[in-house]
Design a protein around this motif. Structure first.
Motif, mmCIF file in Angstrom:
data_model
loop_
_atom_site.group_PDB
_atom_site.id
_atom_site.type_symbol
_atom_site.label_atom_id
_atom_site.label_comp_id
_atom_site.label_asym_id
_atom_site.label_seq_id
_atom_site.Cartn_x
_atom_site.Cartn_y
_atom_site.Cartn_z
ATOM 1 N N LEU A 57 0.838 -1.191 0.000
ATOM 2 C CA LEU A 57 0.000 0.000 0.000
ATOM 3 C C LEU A 57 0.875 1.243 0.000
ATOM 4 N N SER A 58 0.357 2.272 -0.596
ATOM 5 C CA SER A 58 1.084 3.532 -0.554
ATOM 6 C C SER A 58 0.871 4.166 0.818
ATOM 7 N N THR A 59 1.661 5.164 1.123
ATOM 8 C CA THR A 59 1.490 5.883 2.395
ATOM 9 C C THR A 59 0.738 7.190 2.185
ATOM 10 N N MET A 60 0.159 7.355 0.996
ATOM 11 C CA MET A 60 -0.554 8.603 0.719
ATOM 12 C C MET A 60 -1.842 8.684 1.539
ATOM 13 N N GLN A 61 -2.263 9.902 1.857
ATOM 14 C CA GLN A 61 -3.537 10.096 2.548
ATOM 15 C C GLN A 61 -4.671 9.603 1.655
ATOM 16 N N ASP A 62 -5.647 8.972 2.292
ATOM 17 C CA ASP A 62 -6.801 8.508 1.516
ATOM 18 C C ASP A 62 -7.802 9.658 1.455
ATOM 19 N N ASP A 63 -7.391 10.719 0.806
ATOM 20 C CA ASP A 63 -8.174 11.946 0.810
ATOM 21 C C ASP A 63 -9.233 11.890 -0.293
ATOM 22 N N GLN A 64 -10.457 12.231 0.062
ATOM 23 C CA GLN A 64 -11.580 12.110 -0.862
ATOM 24 C C GLN A 64 -11.760 13.389 -1.679
ATOM 25 N N LEU A 65 -11.887 13.215 -2.971
ATOM 26 C CA LEU A 65 -12.149 14.342 -3.866
ATOM 27 C C LEU A 65 -13.615 14.730 -3.668
ATOM 28 N N SER A 66 -13.855 15.948 -3.244
ATOM 29 C CA SER A 66 -15.214 16.313 -2.836
ATOM 30 C C SER A 66 -15.546 17.746 -3.240
ATOM 31 N N LEU A 67 -16.766 17.935 -3.725
ATOM 32 C CA LEU A 67 -17.163 19.286 -4.137
ATOM 33 C C LEU A 67 -17.322 20.226 -2.940
ATOM 34 N N ALA A 68 -17.398 19.676 -1.730
ATOM 35 C CA ALA A 68 -17.357 20.554 -0.551
ATOM 36 C C ALA A 68 -15.996 21.239 -0.474
ATOM 37 N N HIS A 69 -14.928 20.483 -0.765
ATOM 38 C CA HIS A 69 -13.596 21.103 -0.826
ATOM 39 C C HIS A 69 -13.550 22.147 -1.936
ATOM 40 N N LEU A 70 -14.155 21.814 -3.072
ATOM 41 C CA LEU A 70 -14.091 22.721 -4.221
ATOM 42 C C LEU A 70 -14.754 24.053 -3.890
ATOM 43 N N LEU A 71 -15.919 23.984 -3.277
ATOM 44 C CA LEU A 71 -16.627 25.204 -2.896
ATOM 45 C C LEU A 71 -15.777 26.038 -1.934
ATOM 46 N N ARG A 72 -15.275 25.408 -0.878
ATOM 47 C CA ARG A 72 -14.440 26.122 0.095
ATOM 48 C C ARG A 72 -13.204 26.721 -0.568
ATOM 49 N N HIS A 73 -12.578 25.941 -1.443
ATOM 50 C CA HIS A 73 -11.358 26.405 -2.110
ATOM 51 C C HIS A 73 -11.629 27.653 -2.946
ATOM 52 N N GLY A 74 -12.646 27.576 -3.800
ATOM 53 C CA GLY A 74 -12.938 28.706 -4.684
ATOM 54 C C GLY A 74 -13.261 29.969 -3.909
ATOM 55 N N VAL A 75 -14.035 29.791 -2.862
ATOM 56 C CA VAL A 75 -14.460 30.947 -2.067
ATOM 57 C C VAL A 75 -13.273 31.570 -1.344
ATOM 58 N N ARG A 76 -12.426 30.715 -0.779
ATOM 59 C CA ARG A 76 -11.325 31.218 0.042
ATOM 60 C C ARG A 76 -10.180 31.796 -0.793
ATOM 61 N N MET A 77 -9.803 31.075 -1.843
ATOM 62 C CA MET A 77 -8.626 31.475 -2.628
ATOM 63 C C MET A 77 -8.972 32.510 -3.692
ATOM 64 N N HIS A 78 -10.214 32.490 -4.159
ATOM 65 C CA HIS A 78 -10.592 33.344 -5.289
ATOM 66 C C HIS A 78 -11.862 34.115 -4.963
ATOM 67 N N GLY A 79 -11.949 34.572 -3.731
ATOM 68 C CA GLY A 79 -13.169 35.233 -3.267
ATOM 69 C C GLY A 79 -13.577 36.427 -4.105
ATOM 70 N N ASP A 80 -12.622 37.095 -4.742
ATOM 71 C CA ASP A 80 -12.981 38.291 -5.523
ATOM 72 C C ASP A 80 -13.233 37.987 -7.005
ATOM 73 N N SER A 81 -13.152 36.718 -7.396
ATOM 74 C CA SER A 81 -13.543 36.382 -8.778
ATOM 75 C C SER A 81 -15.027 36.677 -8.943
ATOM 76 N N GLU A 82 -15.400 37.150 -10.136
ATOM 77 C CA GLU A 82 -16.751 37.669 -10.335
ATOM 78 C C GLU A 82 -17.667 36.717 -11.098
ATOM 79 N N VAL A 83 -18.946 36.849 -10.813
ATOM 80 C CA VAL A 83 -19.976 36.164 -11.601
ATOM 81 C C VAL A 83 -20.983 37.230 -12.035
ATOM 82 N N ALA A 84 -21.069 37.434 -13.338
ATOM 83 C CA ALA A 84 -22.004 38.428 -13.884
ATOM 84 C C ALA A 84 -23.167 37.683 -14.548
#
Lengths: 540, 540
Positions: A2-29
């Motif tokens: 087995l690898s020693t990598m984290q069994d980290d789950q790809l999740s749209l909850a992460h995606l939402l948090r990421h976009g909001v936190r890192m790119h909070g000033d990106s615009e939606v018109a």
């Protein structure tokens, strides 16, 4: 081991948090018909939390399906992010479905809540009484009062429902293979079939959209998302945008060439995605009403084949490169993208760009012949395209139509050829190709060859039974008004244009080719007319 | 609710097949000291099949570990691709490990076969008798005859071993969480610790490298891969290159500034990756021997902090943008990349570019204080960086050093701060930071402040026990030859440069700062000297 990598789950909850936190000033018109109303990723994050609280209160727990019957706008984007991030399943409803199909998909998915655009409420309301699982309808744009709901259904105003709720939400941990979203394909036969995307498939697809061999979205981009969010997940652009901070322009219901031109002038997007029809319409509009659109660094065209003349027109007259791509609802949809290989220049590059494109590493492809064997990638051999990969459907919801799958691969229903270096050209639909003596004849190629004759208005080709060859082509010709032409003349015309063994023996002249509701040749009806002996055929 | 997506496994067998088939004519150039020897992805694919057959014959089945003790060259690339694709585990051996560490890692991983560069054979051969599990040594470059192998070990010539074997191989289906490769970290204390990458982690990491928010590799790029393939997987560049068809230039053992300049002149790569030391050396060389290197569209610097002056020199004098990135063996290594946000221009953009960068969506980050609590992302609060994600290590091989993990997050051992929009600045190593009255003082910041005094040649700062504050800084100063300065003068010099509560009370003058084998300050020895009362200290 087995690898020693984290069994980290790809999740749209992460995606939402990421976009909001890192790119909070990106615009939606969102286009309003005259100017845009604007919001930011940061504000969308806060509204998404409010929407999640509201949906929980309406009983959306676990993996319940929440429908959306909406145009491309900020509220739809909030639904896109919130519903999967809270662990529920986003079900985008195609507003162009036939009424009975709409009822079918809502009931099949067991939608509990549906969010409906105020402007689409009349269209939706007519079928609501037949939707057996819907308990709540949330209406955007302040039109909630207009709906006289059936008993057992509560109607809410979207804005009022969100108002005053907490702007943070404890997004759950989600297993990556869980359902995140579903979309039904609207085939011409049978009931629509559900494709259920996972958090994993959407995450990987979003990464691909931002890779250099695909759409190359960046945080410096402003993407005009014309392709509907109710169709093939808007090509994954909303999720990809949240991954890297791409600002978005959403046209709402303003999809005619004039409004699109206005949006371009006002918002100056750097990127856009739409089907060929939209681009053709825009091109005609621009040719009549010239406007600088060189702010578009690239536009992507998919959904059906992009006419080369249109690609040249945009590039040569408007300095806008057109990127051709292929995909389908079942492929999330990014299947192949026609970026030419590095060494190709000039005409050679164009020839690659006309194709449906090359497959990214995550999408494997093969061409299968009638015997179920692979045909070589030699740029000539033809077979049905089958694909495999982490964002490709392996079955339909509820196990519908199992014949579309073959040893774990998706049968695309498209027939084509692939060059040795992996560029796909689609030549026909599998159901329309003529299977003659073990070889396949493209109905589309024959139709184009016949329609090149100046006296021909339209021509449709179908396969008809043949004792010796299994099938042979029958050509149904509509003669241009005021012109005259015989079947013999047309055969002679074709003689130096198609291989001799492909030359059709069966010809018929018709007043018009039957068409489907979206204007495509309805070959099913043509086949039925032939079977019933209703066609007057000349044989050679 | 399960999705209907295919449960398709991300596998380096797919990656190898994809790169070979889609990008067969992409080139790999290995520098020979005078010119390059060239091969293509297509040829590498055929050689990889031969290598796989050879390794099977030597008993490499299932997940056995195959070591590589090699420079960056085409043969090492063949090992990179073949060993994981056949289901075995690539174990890259750092040629710069101390002899006892090299023996430890080979025995710990139980390497069965080791591929060794002919030019490194003498270095490897000395430790071979102590490597208890090695049964086969494969030597590249025709030097196999030079090795007098211990009993039980067979020596092979790489080229002869491959010669004449089939050029195709039935690559197996592989579960994506299986081990693909391993690499040991060479910490300054204790035994090296193994990090085991999975097929999944390498696949996702390769996608990230080709995303627009990272290195943006394309098939039009030619990447000069200077960062060693025996260290942190060469930053994942070989695998990413196979994903999109990037041609590669591999410098083999020619890592001095002169040869690197020659490689640049000859091969004109468009992209390169290396640690700051390499770039500093090249800069000095170029300043003395001017040469146009503007064919480099961008170079990436990581491994330790890039000096801003060096970044400016490359950009302003050589028209080559320098991209700063942070990562470590435990993070595959891509952790953060310093592309400035879209709105930042001029000086503001530069300030972002000096940082360690922003985290991609797949990498989550937090800063943890002494109490295990998160500190805010305000650009000022300092904590130890912890990271989480699908290509981040969750444990070490065999469970070594469990203290490096915290609730499933990796403790990086780095201390820093993060801006509200997610840009990381590292300020110190966690073990070196001075913890004074609940606040953290960066030893590095103090050192830089003291070293700015013209009479100071070097200064190292350690924390020493303090009854009231737990720890306070002690400064060890080396005075520049021919200069004189007192501790009092240095304190006065610092007064307007650091916060008052950070001003050091303890000073000592030393002839030299003890250094590690790689030239870093050895603060462990300095702490020992202080503990043993060997330093002559002035207190204020």
């Amino acid at each position: 081991m087995l690898s020693t990598m984290q069994d980290d789950q790809l999740s749209l909850a992460h995606l939402l948090r990421h976009g909001v936190r890192m790119h909070g000033d990106s615009e939606v018109a969102t286009w309003t018909g005259s100017g845009s109303r604007k919001t930011t990723f940061d504000r969308i994050g806060r509204r998404s939390a409010q929407l999640a609280h509201a949906l929980r209160e309406l009983g959306v727990t676990a993996d319940q399906r929440v429908g959306t019957f909406m145009w491309n706008n900020a509220e739809h984007l909030e639904c896109y992010l919130t519903i999967p991030a809270m662990g529920a399943v986003l079900h985008t409803l195609n507003i162009r479905l036939f009424p009975e199909q709409l009822v079918f998909v809502v009931n099949d998915a067991q939608d509990h809540v549906v969010v409906v655009d105020g402007s689409l409420l009349p269209l939706f309301a007519r079928q609501l009484p037949e939707m057996t699982t819907v308990r709540h309808v949330i209406v955007t744009g302040g039109a909630a009062g207009a709906l006289d709901a059936p008993s057992g259904v509560t109607v809410h105003s979207y804005d009022e429902l969100l108002d005053g709720r907490p702007e943070t939400f404890e997004w759950p941990e989600i297993e990556e293979r869980s359902a995140a979203a579903m979309c039904y394909t609207s085939g011409t036969t049978g009931d629509p079939k559900g494709v259920v995307y996972s958090h994993r498939s959407i995450w990987l697809h979003s990464m691909q959209v931002c890779m250099t061999d695909s759409m190359r979205l960046t945080d410096a981009d402003k993407a005009l998302v014309i392709v509907p969010m109710f169709h093939a997940m808007s090509w994954g652009m909303p999720y990809a945008a949240f991954m890297v901070g791409t600002s978005m322009v959403l046209p709402d219901r303003f999809l005619q060439p004039g409004p699109i031109a206005e949006i371009l002038a006002e918002e100056k997007p750097t990127f856009a995605g739409a089907v060929p029809t939209i681009w053709q319409g825009l091109l005609q509009h621009l040719d009549a009403n010239p406007q600088d659109i060189s702010h578009l660094r690239e536009v992507v065209v998919g959904g059906s084949a992009a006419p080369p003349a249109m690609m040249h027109a945009f590039e040569e007259r408007y300095d806008v490169p057109v990127l051709h791509a292929w995909g389908m609802t079942e492929t999330s949809p990014l299947g192949s993208v026609a970026r030419p290989p590095k060494a190709a220049k000039g005409e050679e590059a164009w020839r690659y760009r006309y194709t449906q494109g090359r497959f990214p590493a995550s999408v494997r492809a093969r061409l299968i012949d009638d015997n179920g064997d692979e045909v070589p990638w030699d740029g000539e051999s033809v077979g049905e395209l089958e694909v495999k990969g982490p964002w490709i459907t392996g079955s339909y919801y509820g196990g519908a139509d199992p014949d579309k799958f073959h040893d774990g691969w998706l049968r695309t229903g498209d027939v084509g050829k692939i060059t040795p270096n992996g560029y796909l050209t689609l030549t026909d639909r599998a159901k329309d190709v003529i299977k003659s003596g073990g070889e396949w004849i493209s109905s589309v190629d024959l139709e184009n060859a016949v329609m090149a004759h100046p006296a021909v208005a339209e021509a449709a080709v179908i396969g008809v039974p043949d004792e010796k060859w299994d099938e042979r082509p029958l050509v149904a010709v509509v003669v241009r008004e005021g012109e005259q032409v015989t079947a013999e003349e047309l055969r002679t015309f074709l003689a130096d244009k198609v291989a001799k063994w492909q030359l059709p023996e069966h010809w018929t002249f018709v007043d018009e080719v039957p068409k489907t509701s979206v204007g495509k040749f309805d070959k099913k009806r043509l086949r039925a007319a032939h079977a019933e002996g209703k066609l007057d055929i000349a044989h050679f």
